[in-house]
Design a protein around this motif. Structure first.
Motif, PDB file in Angstrom:
ATOM      1  N   VAL A 123      33.254 -31.452 -55.905  1.00 50.98           N
ATOM      2  CA  VAL A 123      33.820 -30.177 -56.334  1.00 50.98           C
ATOM      3  C   VAL A 123      34.894 -30.475 -57.369  1.00 50.98           C
ATOM      4  O   VAL A 123      35.798 -31.280 -57.133  1.00 50.98           O
ATOM      5  CB  VAL A 123      34.425 -29.384 -55.159  1.00 50.98           C
ATOM      6  CG1 VAL A 123      35.252 -28.211 -55.677  1.00 50.98           C
ATOM      7  CG2 VAL A 123      33.330 -28.871 -54.231  1.00 50.98           C
ATOM      8  N   ASN A 148      27.793 -22.048 -45.730  1.00 53.09           N
ATOM      9  CA  ASN A 148      28.387 -23.262 -46.256  1.00 53.09           C
ATOM     10  C   ASN A 148      27.540 -23.836 -47.377  1.00 53.09           C
ATOM     11  O   ASN A 148      26.313 -23.671 -47.413  1.00 53.09           O
ATOM     12  CB  ASN A 148      28.545 -24.304 -45.141  1.00 53.09           C
ATOM     13  CG  ASN A 148      29.600 -23.878 -44.133  1.00 53.09           C
ATOM     14  OD1 ASN A 148      30.440 -23.050 -44.433  1.00 53.09           O
ATOM     15  ND2 ASN A 148      29.538 -24.434 -42.937  1.00 53.09           N
ATOM     16  N   ASN A 149      28.194 -24.531 -48.282  1.00 48.95           N
ATOM     17  CA  ASN A 149      27.512 -25.124 -49.418  1.00 48.95           C
ATOM     18  C   ASN A 149      27.809 -26.615 -49.455  1.00 48.95           C
ATOM     19  O   ASN A 149      28.969 -27.025 -49.474  1.00 48.95           O
ATOM     20  CB  ASN A 149      28.009 -24.462 -50.715  1.00 48.95           C
ATOM     21  CG  ASN A 149      27.594 -23.001 -50.803  1.00 48.95           C
ATOM     22  OD1 ASN A 149      26.568 -22.682 -51.369  1.00 48.95           O
ATOM     23  ND2 ASN A 149      28.383 -22.116 -50.223  1.00 48.95           N
ATOM     24  N   GLN A 150      26.764 -27.437 -49.467  1.00 48.97           N
ATOM     25  CA  GLN A 150      26.898 -28.893 -49.491  1.00 48.97           C
ATOM     26  C   GLN A 150      26.812 -29.382 -50.931  1.00 48.97           C
ATOM     27  O   GLN A 150      25.943 -28.947 -51.677  1.00 48.97           O
ATOM     28  CB  GLN A 150      25.781 -29.549 -48.656  1.00 48.97           C
ATOM     29  CG  GLN A 150      25.768 -29.138 -47.189  1.00 48.97           C
ATOM     30  CD  GLN A 150      26.853 -29.797 -46.375  1.00 48.97           C
ATOM     31  OE1 GLN A 150      27.419 -30.806 -46.786  1.00 48.97           O
ATOM     32  NE2 GLN A 150      27.157 -29.238 -45.208  1.00 48.97           N
ATOM     33  N   THR A 151      27.713 -30.286 -51.301  1.00 46.78           N
ATOM     34  CA  THR A 151      27.678 -30.842 -52.647  1.00 46.78           C
ATOM     35  C   THR A 151      28.317 -32.221 -52.643  1.00 46.78           C
ATOM     36  O   THR A 151      28.996 -32.601 -51.679  1.00 46.78           O
ATOM     37  CB  THR A 151      28.408 -29.900 -53.637  1.00 46.78           C
ATOM     38  OG1 THR A 151      28.235 -30.378 -54.952  1.00 46.78           O
ATOM     39  CG2 THR A 151      29.889 -29.802 -53.312  1.00 46.78           C
ATOM     40  N   LYS A 176      33.621 -18.559 -51.168  1.00 44.87           N
ATOM     41  CA  LYS A 176      32.746 -19.390 -50.335  1.00 44.87           C
ATOM     42  C   LYS A 176      33.521 -20.555 -49.726  1.00 44.87           C
ATOM     43  O   LYS A 176      34.681 -20.796 -50.062  1.00 44.87           O
ATOM     44  CB  LYS A 176      31.582 -19.952 -51.162  1.00 44.87           C
ATOM     45  CG  LYS A 176      30.618 -18.922 -51.718  1.00 44.87           C
ATOM     46  CD  LYS A 176      29.531 -19.599 -52.551  1.00 44.87           C
ATOM     47  CE  LYS A 176      28.593 -18.579 -53.157  1.00 44.87           C
ATOM     48  NZ  LYS A 176      27.549 -19.220 -54.001  1.00 44.87           N
ATOM     49  N   THR A 177      32.831 -21.295 -48.864  1.00 40.66           N
ATOM     50  CA  THR A 177      33.343 -22.556 -48.334  1.00 40.66           C
ATOM     51  C   THR A 177      32.361 -23.656 -48.709  1.00 40.66           C
ATOM     52  O   THR A 177      31.148 -23.500 -48.547  1.00 40.66           O
ATOM     53  CB  THR A 177      33.497 -22.501 -46.806  1.00 40.66           C
ATOM     54  OG1 THR A 177      34.475 -21.504 -46.480  1.00 40.66           O
ATOM     55  CG2 THR A 177      33.972 -23.841 -46.254  1.00 40.66           C
ATOM     56  N   TYR A 178      32.899 -24.755 -49.227  1.00 46.66           N
ATOM     57  CA  TYR A 178      32.069 -25.876 -49.670  1.00 46.66           C
ATOM     58  C   TYR A 178      32.423 -27.118 -48.856  1.00 46.66           C
ATOM     59  O   TYR A 178      33.591 -27.340 -48.524  1.00 46.66           O
ATOM     60  CB  TYR A 178      32.314 -26.184 -51.153  1.00 46.66           C
ATOM     61  CG  TYR A 178      32.038 -25.021 -52.074  1.00 46.66           C
ATOM     62  CD1 TYR A 178      30.815 -24.886 -52.711  1.00 46.66           C
ATOM     63  CD2 TYR A 178      33.018 -24.050 -52.307  1.00 46.66           C
ATOM     64  CE1 TYR A 178      30.563 -23.819 -53.572  1.00 46.66           C
ATOM     65  CE2 TYR A 178      32.771 -22.973 -53.150  1.00 46.66           C
ATOM     66  CZ  TYR A 178      31.546 -22.868 -53.775  1.00 46.66           C
ATOM     67  OH  TYR A 178      31.298 -21.810 -54.613  1.00 46.66           O
ATOM     68  N   HIS A 179      31.403 -27.915 -48.566  1.00 48.53           N
ATOM     69  CA  HIS A 179      31.602 -29.230 -47.955  1.00 48.53           C
ATOM     70  C   HIS A 179      31.186 -30.273 -48.992  1.00 48.53           C
ATOM     71  O   HIS A 179      30.066 -30.230 -49.508  1.00 48.53           O
ATOM     72  CB  HIS A 179      30.795 -29.370 -46.668  1.00 48.53           C
ATOM     73  CG  HIS A 179      31.265 -28.433 -45.587  1.00 48.53           C
ATOM     74  ND1 HIS A 179      32.509 -28.523 -45.008  1.00 48.53           N
ATOM     75  CD2 HIS A 179      30.655 -27.374 -44.994  1.00 48.53           C
ATOM     76  CE1 HIS A 179      32.653 -27.579 -44.101  1.00 48.53           C
ATOM     77  NE2 HIS A 179      31.533 -26.865 -44.072  1.00 48.53           N
ATOM     78  N   THR A 180      32.062 -31.176 -49.295  1.00 51.86           N
ATOM     79  CA  THR A 180      31.816 -32.103 -50.387  1.00 51.86           C
ATOM     80  C   THR A 180      32.340 -33.495 -50.070  1.00 51.86           C
ATOM     81  O   THR A 180      33.257 -33.662 -49.256  1.00 51.86           O
ATOM     82  CB  THR A 180      32.468 -31.575 -51.685  1.00 51.86           C
ATOM     83  OG1 THR A 180      32.146 -32.428 -52.765  1.00 51.86           O
ATOM     84  CG2 THR A 180      33.991 -31.486 -51.544  1.00 51.86           C
ATOM     85  N   THR A 197      36.550 -30.094 -47.003  1.00 54.24           N
ATOM     86  CA  THR A 197      36.199 -28.680 -46.923  1.00 54.24           C
ATOM     87  C   THR A 197      37.022 -27.949 -47.966  1.00 54.24           C
ATOM     88  O   THR A 197      38.261 -27.938 -47.900  1.00 54.24           O
ATOM     89  CB  THR A 197      36.485 -28.103 -45.524  1.00 54.24           C
ATOM     90  OG1 THR A 197      35.695 -28.804 -44.560  1.00 54.24           O
ATOM     91  CG2 THR A 197      36.137 -26.616 -45.480  1.00 54.24           C
TER      92      THR A 197
END
Length: 322
Positions: free
Chosen positions: A8, A2-5, A115-119, A109
């Motif tokens: 997006v 997972n990628n935190q930002t 990928k999967t991003y959490h923002t 999400t």
């Protein structure tokens, strides 16, 4: 993984790039996801396209756009936006398609092809060039039919029907004729479009009046076959010899994508996505729209020059939240 930002941004066209510039100024953690090439819609424009606007009206963030001509062409625009993105070291992932966006409490999400991003926030700046307005006639799926136009050379010495009377249709008809194609225009209305570039309109009218290009007004295609096309005219049905059909009937945003996210649209036929015109926030808190996608089916309403401001409107609204 997972990628935190913080943000997006979906779409790396001129407005997506403008949003990224505003985020970078504020040192926010952002990423831009683009399913194709940088400024993918501009990349898919006809090779010889000239913009209606002057270069200064296509500038973003007051970064000078120098053109060799009063009105820039496609290649100059690609060079400009590429240099803006590269010189500012913007965080852009190309060839990564966003497949879904879901919100749970205050977190989004964003799932892509990679990928999967959490923002915390999402900005959608995907434009409208991906889905053509279909004619919905038999034979439209034949290989000879295209809803996009790149260049005239392949149509030299061929019998080509160009559908429509917009800027793109007129440009294609004139270019194909000048490269030796036999061009027939099939136009639903009774004249060349009102928004056709003023320096091009006399050219197409003169070519039609002198008989170099044939035009059927108040007409539409009813059937497409391998070697001919049938059109409905005010004087009845006509079957024309034909090698290719270039159906430049316009495009529309990916409404299914918006609907899957939960963004509502107007039910008046315009399908304008719900958003606050001052903040650009949609009916989903924390999710914003930017650029021409805001116009729904009114794809002539927003352009680069009048939607550049969306980036500043959105980031101003976000300043108290991030």
């Amino acid at each position: 993984m997972n990628n935190q930002t913080d943000i997006v941004i979906v779409g790396a066209g001129p407005i997506g790039i403008a949003c990224a510039l505003e985020c970078k100024k504020r040192n926010w953690n952002y990423i831009v996801l683009e399913k194709g090439a940088l400024t993918n819609s501009l990349f898919n424009y006809p090779l010889n396209m000239t913009f209606f606007s002057t270069s200064e009206r296509l500038e973003i963030d007051q970064i000078p756009f120098i053109s060799n001509n009063p009105k820039p062409n496609r290649d100059e625009a690609l060079e400009y936006y590429r240099r803006v993105a590269v010189s500012n070291n913007l965080n852009i992932n190309l060839y990564e398609t966003v497949t879904s966006i879901n919100k749970d409490n205050n977190t989004f999400t964003v799932t892509s092809s990679k990928k999967t991003y959490h923002t915390k926030k999402v900005i959608i700046a995907t434009g409208f060039y991906d889905i053509p307005n279909l004619m919905k006639v038999p034979g439209e799926n034949l290989p000879k039919v295209s809803h996009y136009y790149k260049e005239a050379h392949p149509f030299s010495m061929q019998h080509v029907i160009v559908v429509g009377a917009s800027n793109s249709s007129v440009d294609a008809a004139l270019e194909i004729w000048r490269k030796g194609g036999h061009v027939t225009m099939v136009i639903r209305g009774n004249s060349i479009g009102e928004r056709v570039k003023y320096w091009v309109k006399p050219d197409i009218i003169n070519r039609i009046e002198e008989g170099s290009i044939t035009a059927y007004y108040n007409s539409e295609i009813t059937d497409i076959k391998t070697d001919n096309v049938t059109i409905k005219t005010p004087n009845g049905l006509k079957t024309l010899k034909n090698d290719y059909v270039v159906a430049l009937t316009g495009y529309q945003p990916n409404f299914q994508f918006l609907e899957n996210i939960g963004i509502t649209t107007s039910n008046d036929g315009k399908q304008i996505p719900t958003h606050n015109p001052e903040t650009m926030e949609t009916n989903i808190k924390g999710l914003y729209l930017a650029g021409v996608i805001c116009g729904g089916m009114e794809t002539h309403k927003w352009f680069i020059e009048n939607s550049r401001i969306h980036a500043k409107q959105i980031t101003k609204h976000l300043e108290s939240q991030l």
